[in-house]
Motif scaffolding. Structure first.
Motif, PDB file in Angstrom:
ATOM      1  N   CYS A  52      37.420  22.231  55.566  1.00 25.77           N
ATOM      2  CA  CYS A  52      37.495  22.134  54.104  1.00 25.77           C
ATOM      3  C   CYS A  52      36.103  21.783  53.597  1.00 25.77           C
ATOM      4  N   CYS A  53      35.560  22.624  52.717  1.00 34.51           N
ATOM      5  CA  CYS A  53      34.202  22.432  52.204  1.00 34.51           C
ATOM      6  C   CYS A  53      34.238  22.034  50.731  1.00 34.51           C
ATOM      7  N   LEU A  54      33.478  20.991  50.406  1.00 30.51           N
ATOM      8  CA  LEU A  54      33.387  20.489  49.036  1.00 30.51           C
ATOM      9  C   LEU A  54      32.149  21.074  48.377  1.00 30.51           C
ATOM     10  N   ASP A  57      32.101  23.341  42.395  1.00 29.95           N
ATOM     11  CA  ASP A  57      33.150  23.962  41.597  1.00 29.95           C
ATOM     12  C   ASP A  57      34.481  24.138  42.310  1.00 29.95           C
ATOM     13  N   CYS A  58      34.548  23.811  43.606  1.00 34.19           N
ATOM     14  CA  CYS A  58      35.810  24.029  44.308  1.00 34.19           C
ATOM     15  C   CYS A  58      35.821  23.374  45.680  1.00 34.19           C
ATOM     16  N   LEU A  59      37.009  23.314  46.220  1.00 39.62           N
ATOM     17  CA  LEU A  59      37.216  23.018  47.639  1.00 39.62           C
ATOM     18  C   LEU A  59      37.598  24.345  48.279  1.00 39.62           C
ATOM     19  N   GLU A  60      36.987  24.653  49.406  1.00 42.81           N
ATOM     20  CA  GLU A  60      37.250  25.942  50.037  1.00 42.81           C
ATOM     21  C   GLU A  60      37.384  25.760  51.538  1.00 42.81           C
ATOM     22  N   ASP A  61      38.430  26.330  52.111  1.00 49.71           N
ATOM     23  CA  ASP A  61      38.587  26.320  53.561  1.00 49.71           C
ATOM     24  C   ASP A  61      37.789  27.474  54.146  1.00 49.71           C
ATOM     25  N   ILE A  62      36.984  27.175  55.152  1.00 50.40           N
ATOM     26  CA  ILE A  62      36.199  28.209  55.815  1.00 50.40           C
ATOM     27  C   ILE A  62      36.523  28.197  57.301  1.00 50.40           C
ATOM     28  N   GLU A  63      36.256  29.305  57.924  1.00 52.87           N
ATOM     29  CA  GLU A  63      36.447  29.454  59.370  1.00 52.87           C
ATOM     30  C   GLU A  63      35.076  29.626  60.010  1.00 52.87           C
TER      31      GLU A  63
END
Length: 163
Positions: A52-54, A57-63
């Motif tokens: 989970c990346c902060l 403008d958003c929180l985004e799950d990355i692989e």
């Protein structure tokens, strides 16, 4: 964990961090926002990881995928993200967000304008110019936002147990 951070990870992060600063022109230029790091190592066992990346403008799950010769924190730093754990992190923070927080704590003084001064200074360093200073009508909003930000940072800091 402290020993792994101080002896292994932090020294290994120095070159990727400096390279990212150069490419992003000291965090003033947005580098490709898609995070796609797949290990190309042929000698190690490659591990997939969802993080989970902060961002601002958003929180985004990355692989990503990482291996023993390129640990996850180094893979993330190459993408402009700081891992919150030296091994298999589940959270990473964008370097621009960290720079803003650093600026906030430099400007932090015991009054309600610290947050707005830090924000103005940070945005100015990013090349944005505010048209006017924050007016008194917004003081309550800024005060609440400042308190919420401080509470979040305090609650997520590994050092809050020492205060």
């Amino acid at each position: 964990q402290w020993q792994q951070w101080s002896q292994d990870i932090i020294p290994a992060l120095l070159n990727p961090y400096l390279q990212y600063l150069q490419v992003s022109e000291s965090l003033q230029v947005v580098v490709d926002s898609t995070v796609d790091h797949q290990s190309q190592c042929l000698t190690c066992i490659v591990h997939p990881l969802t993080i989970c990346c902060l961002f601002f403008d958003c929180l985004e799950d990355i692989e990503i995928s990482y291996c023993a010769c390129t640990p996850a924190p180094i893979c993330l730093m190459e993408c402009g993200l700081f891992a919150c754990s030296p091994v298999a992190p589940t959270l990473a923070v964008d370097l621009c967000v960290l720079e803003f927080m650093r600026t906030l704590f430099i400007c932090l003084i015991p009054n309600m304008t610290a947050w707005s001064e830090a924000l103005e200074s940070f945005l100015d360093a990013q090349g944005y110019q505010l048209q006017s200073q924050v007016c008194c009508i917004h003081e309550t909003f800024i005060t609440r936002l400042f308190v919420i930000t401080c509470m979040f940072l305090y609650s997520t800091s590994p050092f809050h147990i020492f205060h």
